[in-house]
Design a protein around this motif. Sequence first.
Motif, PDB file in Angstrom:
ATOM      1  N   SER A 175       8.192   5.066   2.975  1.00 25.55           N
ATOM      2  CA  SER A 175       6.870   5.093   3.456  1.00 25.55           C
ATOM      3  C   SER A 175       6.039   3.878   2.662  1.00 25.55           C
ATOM      4  CB  SER A 175       6.066   6.396   3.092  1.00 25.55           C
ATOM      5  OG  SER A 175       5.969   6.740   2.013  1.00 25.55           O
ATOM      6  N   VAL A 186       3.584   2.147  -1.357  1.00 27.93           N
ATOM      7  CA  VAL A 186       5.029   1.827  -1.178  1.00 27.93           C
ATOM      8  C   VAL A 186       6.044   3.004  -1.825  1.00 27.93           C
ATOM      9  CG1 VAL A 186       6.897   0.356  -1.092  1.00 27.93           C
ATOM     10  CG2 VAL A 186       4.806  -0.572  -0.705  1.00 27.93           C
ATOM     11  N   ASN A 215       0.906  -1.211  -0.131  1.00 26.51           N
ATOM     12  CA  ASN A 215       0.033  -0.162   0.062  1.00 26.51           C
ATOM     13  C   ASN A 215       1.015   1.116  -0.150  1.00 26.51           C
ATOM     14  OD1 ASN A 215      -2.216   1.809  -0.046  1.00 26.51           O
ATOM     15  ND2 ASN A 215      -2.563   1.383   2.301  1.00 26.51           N
ATOM     16  N   GLU A 253       2.951  -6.891   9.030  1.00 24.31           N
ATOM     17  CA  GLU A 253       3.695  -5.909   8.446  1.00 24.31           C
ATOM     18  C   GLU A 253       5.051  -6.521   8.144  1.00 24.31           C
ATOM     19  OE1 GLU A 253       2.723  -2.744   7.366  1.00 24.31           O
ATOM     20  OE2 GLU A 253       4.853  -2.542   6.269  1.00 24.31           O
ATOM     21  N   SER A 301       1.014   0.313  -5.212  1.00 23.90           N
ATOM     22  CA  SER A 301       0.008  -0.543  -4.554  1.00 23.90           C
ATOM     23  C   SER A 301      -0.527  -1.738  -5.292  1.00 23.90           C
ATOM     24  CB  SER A 301      -1.203   0.323  -3.944  1.00 23.90           C
ATOM     25  OG  SER A 301      -0.600   1.433  -3.350  1.00 23.90           O
ATOM     26  N   ALA A 330       7.431  -4.728   5.753  1.00 21.86           N
ATOM     27  CA  ALA A 330       8.283  -3.831   5.275  1.00 21.86           C
ATOM     28  C   ALA A 330       9.604  -3.596   6.178  1.00 21.86           C
ATOM     29  CB  ALA A 330       7.568  -2.334   5.078  1.00 21.86           C
ATOM     30  N   SER A 369       3.165   0.645   3.332  1.00 24.08           N
ATOM     31  CA  SER A 369       3.139  -0.571   4.045  1.00 24.08           C
ATOM     32  C   SER A 369       3.196  -1.745   3.254  1.00 24.08           C
ATOM     33  CB  SER A 369       2.031  -0.681   5.028  1.00 24.08           C
ATOM     34  OG  SER A 369       0.806  -0.964   4.318  1.00 24.08           O
ATOM     35  N   THR A 424       2.413  -6.138   3.736  1.00 24.29           N
ATOM     36  CA  THR A 424       1.804  -6.926   4.608  1.00 24.29           C
ATOM     37  C   THR A 424       1.798  -8.182   4.145  1.00 24.29           C
ATOM     38  OG1 THR A 424      -0.316  -6.393   4.351  1.00 24.29           O
ATOM     39  CG2 THR A 424       0.549  -5.285   6.114  1.00 24.29           C
TER      40      THR A 424
END
Lengths: 357, 319, 514
Positions: C314, C265, C263, C323, C280, C325, C316, C318
């Motif tokens: 920045s 990224v 999401n 998570e 994403s 990352a 996420s 998953t």
Amino acid sequence: MQRFKKIFATDVYIVPLVAILLGFLVGAIVMIVGGYNPIEAYSALFQRVFGSPYDFGEAIREMTPLMLTGLAVAFAFRSGLFNIGADGQVIIGMTAASVIGIKFAGLPMFIVVPLSVIAAGLFGGLYAGIAGYLKAKRGINEVITTIMLNWIALFLSNYIVRTFLLLPGQNRSEDIPASLSMTFLNSLFDNARLHWGTFIALGAATFFYIFLWKSKQGYEMRAVGLNPHAAEYAGMNVGRNVIKAMFISGVFAGLAGAGEVLGVFHYQSIFAASPGYGFDGIAVALLGLTHPLGVILAAILYGTLTYGSAGMSFGADVPPELIRIVIGSIIFFIAAQGIVRWVLKPFYFKRKKEKVL
Amino acid sequence: MDVLTLLGQLLNTTLVFSTALIFAALGGIFSERSGVVNIGLEGLMMFGAFAAAVGGYYAQDAGFGAWAPWVGVICAIVVGALGSLIHAVASITFKADQTISGTVINFLAAGSTLYMVKLLFEGSGETPLLAGFSKYKVPLLSDIPIIGEGIFSSYPTTYLAIVLVIVIYFVLFKTPFGLRLRAVGEHPSAADTLGVNVNKMRYIGVILSGMLAGIGGATITLTTTSTFAHNTISGQGFIAIAAMIFGKWNPVGAFGAAVFFGFSQAIRNYVQLFEWSKNIPQEFIFMIPYVLTIIVLVSAVGRSSAPKALGQPYDPGKR
Amino acid sequence: MSAAAPVVELKQITKRFPGIIANDSISLTLEKGEIHALLGENGAGKSTLMNIVFGLYQPDEGSIEIDGKPVIIDNPNKAIELGIGMVHQHFKLVEPFTVTENIVLGMEPKKGLKIDYKSASEQVRKLSEQYGLQVDPNAKIHDISVGMQQRVEIMKTLYRGADILIFDEPTAVLTPQEIIELMAIMKRLVAEGKSIILITHKLKEIMQISDRVTIIRRGKVIDTVQTSNTNPNELAEKMVGRGVTFKVDKQAPHVGQAVLKLNDVNSKNKDGISVLNGLSFEVKAGEILGIAGVDGNGQSELLQAITGLRKIDSGSITMTGKEIANLSPREVIEMNVSHIPEDRHKHGLVLDFTVSENMVLETYYKSPYNKNGFLDKEIINKHAEDLVKQFDVRTPSIENMARSLSGGNQQKAIIAREIDKNPTLLIAAQPTRGLDVGAIEFVQKQLIAQRDQGKAVLLISFELDEIMNVSDRIAVIYEGQIVGEVFPQDTNDQELGLMMAGSLKRGGNANAKV
């Protein structure tokens, strides 16, 4: 490392043996050109080493630090690192051993001696670890940092000896009460300076072999040395392995330092220049094809040659530096195997090649 | 002593120490820009220092007078080139590991030079003292404050080094030869497919490095020590390698780095003139250049600027 | 076709390498103004043959004639003199040099001692105009696109006056649009009197552009045919030696819960340039998500971000809700992620380890392989034996170095290792690159089998055919963003190509953040 794999893949024994012969041949030619008699010189060399129990013992004494520095360089090589700084690590090891051996002399010897040896290994390792850390974290070429660290070690240890350990009026430390000498062998070897460091070296070689080829961590280190990218992809921490490999390499070098001050000299000198242990170690590691057993054999060869060279100069008047030419040539022939193959071709490789095609 | 004279002298000493490093680092650049690691600079300097001491001595004997040191320099160039040829044959033709092959040079140099010194001078461990170069004052320019004393009253070798920095910069970045040499170090197969002979360029690069490192070694015997012994060259070659890397394989950068090393060596002679320096153990002053190098490497230089094919033997048959 | 002597004639060229015959008595003619395709699988001997024509190898037997005259081409210089130019598959460009420097290298115009850069770049500009190549002479290679780099390769040959151009797999790295442009350039070259040999294994291109096709298989010429008299099926059969189906057999997917979710990224490279740019997407259990895109649009960085090899700034990532990352690679692997890396030599294997050692590259530290810090060689070998058998990895023994295996078997070994870990998510990057048809089929079947077992599969490939055939859903990546999500049955090459070039955006579902 890939380049060494090549060496191991084929003709494991023949190439080094031929390289050694060719090295002696080059030495002989150089002697003939210089007007010396090579046969006389070489026999003087071996006579010096094997002629008396004292000399034989002293030759073993000469081989001992070579084994350890050779192992140090070889171990780093196996992990993909060129540790040109064994010299500095030896000096740091010496200094650590001297400091403990002198300052803690009040304690019982069975505590001080092991403590000095451990300190030598530990500080040698930590010192090498600096280069490993800089390589791992900042990507700085370890060749440059270890060269710089050699000089820093030299001055640092001189400072420590001069300031804290000095024998007044002399250019060396006080005598070190802690000793690694094997005095019980004195009568057998006519007071040659044999010491326990030789067994430490053999133990280090054994450790080298078992650690690298049998243990989990050794597997990791070899993977990192052969292909750091794949190791990283497989979840190994490349940086940590680099630091660890440099540390272990430095421990070996540091132990060499302990053997020298605790077993041979029983004091530490203030060095005017690099004592050159590390550079001998590079040669031994390369001669030994970076394998622990090879390194031990190479140290025996190298030690025989360097110790015997004095006999050569005494017996046949040949400058002992000649031996460096011989050793340099041997490494040259091992590194440039193409030349050895070319020399051997008519006898041996022709058959083999035909088979392949 | 007044400050201006002191500064001038400091600058002058800096250049004396730097000169040998400049030559050797320039040599390293030629070799490494062509893709061949040259850790043998130390040995090549040794060959040069030896040849200059011997050649210079015999030339002096033969009555060459003021030209004798130049004969020494020429001998150094020739012997340096011959020494580097060993490295070239092993690492280029026989594809030996370049680091190992360079180490071999260091070994052979250490052994053979002293062997020959003992052979030539009846077992003596060093060559007879020779006159060497004297400093040359450039007319007019040497009267300028500070730099007149600092730069324009130097040994001829220093002038030569500075000229070579400019010439080599020009050669590397403006001429076809330089373009090809750099291409071979970056992407040998690109150069090969365009008809550039990779191995020939590498031989030239390595031999030039031998010649330049040879002059570097000669500089030391002819301007500093006046003799060759086992400790005449003790680490300068390695410092030159550091200067080359530090200078990002660029002649001007390497020049700057070499001067920096020269300066930190010179300063330790001058710092002792000051009262306050007595409180600092001399060993720590000696350490300065080496510690500084590490600090500078940590804080500044990335590794991206090394030639891409550095250290890799070229194998056109690789499938 | 003209009656004059062919511009190139190869007569019974044979070339042996230790262990194999790469070219076995190959004969071939190239007529003036012709585009002659050389078709064959990887390893069939195409590149060897062309390297012989270009003087990089010497044939063991046979001869070469240029314009009817026998010649010996013993180095590239000779080939260049004879007017032969080669556009290499892996560009041979010096990255830090400019376009002009790369082109004139080896034949530099001089002014005194200096390279005359002014006249050099002028010549380059003229050539570029003449053939409509639109190349900036002063740009540095690392700043220009892959398509542009290829044009620089073409100009290198033109600058040397080449009349015979060899293109080695020229479309492998291009977008469909760039391929169209390349075809136009090739046609223009032929119109200007050049002759072209096109090496490829892509039938579509051959049908589109070539005049004749020579098919080689295992070093031998199988046939030479007029393109107008043949069809893709016939060519494929000749190339592989048996009937080939282009469609990959697979059932409809049983899609489950989302396994991997990215999401927004974002990640920058060392120079501070964004390489992942608000990226994403999600991959669900039981589906294969194909990432389509031109090389260099963030695919490698995306893989690195997921597998823990790259830090993200920045956003996420998953795995089954957790998570991942900025975890370490090992922590990600322990989340049940398997990864078939794009560069198997560099990232997938330690080539100087044995096959057996390679099989535990990620699991050596776990029981039963690791016992109190020591490796149990017996168990490791047993494990390797099992995998080698199960996945049909052809190796004389598990004690052989991975280096000694063929590319296909190396890839099989990696796949065996990765699948054996029973992953929740399987990432496959360029899993079939450089493999022959048999191995490609094997790999693709394995991916589908994993998906049928309910695993989530993320496939990254530059081969559009592979993406279209294997994926259940396609996400297109462009400049570090997902610019479109589509189902293979709802799209076509043209549309994907436009998205890959950044000129079309199409959000297939709510996840696509454009």
